[in-house]
Design an enzyme around this catalytic site. Structure first.
Site, PDB file in Angstrom:
ATOM      1  N   ASP A 296       6.977   3.813  10.510  1.00 42.26           N
ATOM      2  CA  ASP A 296       7.031   2.461  10.702  1.00 42.26           C
ATOM      3  C   ASP A 296       8.598   2.154  11.215  1.00 42.26           C
ATOM      4  O   ASP A 296       9.463   2.751  11.132  1.00 42.26           O
ATOM      5  CB  ASP A 296       6.855   1.626   9.627  1.00 42.26           C
ATOM      6  CG  ASP A 296       6.404   0.093   9.892  1.00 42.26           C
ATOM      7  OD1 ASP A 296       6.678  -0.386  10.862  1.00 42.26           O
ATOM      8  OD2 ASP A 296       6.197  -0.622   8.797  1.00 42.26           O
TER       9      ASP A 296
ATOM     10  N   GLY B 237       7.596  -9.092  11.739  1.00 38.39           N
ATOM     11  CA  GLY B 237       6.053  -9.410  12.254  1.00 38.39           C
ATOM     12  C   GLY B 237       5.278  -9.810  11.185  1.00 38.39           C
ATOM     13  O   GLY B 237       4.135 -10.257  11.309  1.00 38.39           O
TER      14      GLY B 237
ATOM     15  N   GLU C 154       2.864  -3.399   4.707  1.00 36.42           N
ATOM     16  CA  GLU C 154       3.794  -2.274   4.697  1.00 36.42           C
ATOM     17  C   GLU C 154       4.529  -1.735   3.667  1.00 36.42           C
ATOM     18  O   GLU C 154       4.145  -0.558   3.598  1.00 36.42           O
ATOM     19  CB  GLU C 154       4.945  -2.874   5.818  1.00 36.42           C
ATOM     20  CG  GLU C 154       4.523  -3.027   7.298  1.00 36.42           C
ATOM     21  CD  GLU C 154       5.564  -3.649   7.971  1.00 36.42           C
ATOM     22  OE1 GLU C 154       5.264  -3.853   9.349  1.00 36.42           O
ATOM     23  OE2 GLU C 154       6.573  -4.218   7.566  1.00 36.42           O
TER      24      GLU C 154
END
Length: 220
Positions: free
Chosen positions: A81, A97, A103
């Site tokens: 990521d 985002g 995440e």
């Protein structure tokens, strides 16, 4: 090189960390999108991917990469990521985002977190980029008051709802001298789902795109 060229360069470098025959954790954002596009070139050599957002899920599926639910996975060998900021200890701010909660969940299951970003994201101290905090809608005002008490200036991200149905407060003006302590403190505020500090579980490897090539930094 343009910033997009740097992002593509580092995303392709991250393919070296992909474990063949495994399920890969995949992040969210512009740099992660380049990684997804690169992953498509070797999709027949992996089982599939666990995405950290609906947007990444759509991009992966568009390339014909099989999607897995994290609840069906015990462990991921690697999670790749990007970051909005990263410091020398490989603590990060993420969530530009709005996907930091998912995440963080996927990163928690991965044995190795590989962060991919361009050199503009490397900072001496976190906090120049506003810290995203995901909040339950009914707690927005109360959480904003608590964040202001910590010295930040919380601003509602207008017109945005997370994949979890919540809101984002972007906190400006924080001086983050102790990322682990601040991550813990903010997560303790009632109504906060997750904040965008990734310090307690930072990156294990940073691949940093520069005009002269990709640098590799390991967590100390």
């Amino acid at each position: 090189m343009t910033q997009d060229e740097l992002k593509q360069q580092v995303a392709l470098k991250a393919l070296e960390y992909v474990v063949e025959g495994a399920i890969i954790g995949v992040g969210t954002g512009s740099t992660a999108n380049f990684f997804i596009d690169g992953l498509a070139t070797m999709k027949d050599r992996i089982l599939g991917a666990v995405p950290s957002s609906e947007a990444s899920a759509r991009r992966l599926a568009g390339h014909g990469i099989k999607l897995f639910d994290l609840n069906d996975i015990q462990e991921l060998p690697v999670y790749v990521d990007g970051a909005d900021e990263i410091d020398a200890s490989l603590a990060m701010i993420k969530g530009g985002g709005g996907a930091q909660t998912r995440e963080k969940i996927v990163a928690a299951v991965a044995r190795q977190f590989v962060c991919i970003c361009d050199a503009s994201k490397k900072v001496a101290q976190l906090g120049r980029f506003p810290l995203p905090v995901e909040v339950i809608p009914m707690a927005r005002a109360q959480v904003a008051r608590e964040l202001a008490a910590l010295g930040g200036r919380p601003v509602l991200r207008e017109g945005f709802v997370t994949d979890n149905g919540n809101l984002i407060l972007d906190v400006h003006g924080l001086q983050i001298a102790d990322p682990v302590a601040l991550e813990t403190r903010i997560d303790g505020i009632v109504g906060v789902v997750t904040n965008g500090l990734f310090a307690k579980r930072g990156a294990d490897v940073l691949l940093l795109a520069t005009p002269t090539g990709v640098e590799t930094h390991q967590r100390a």
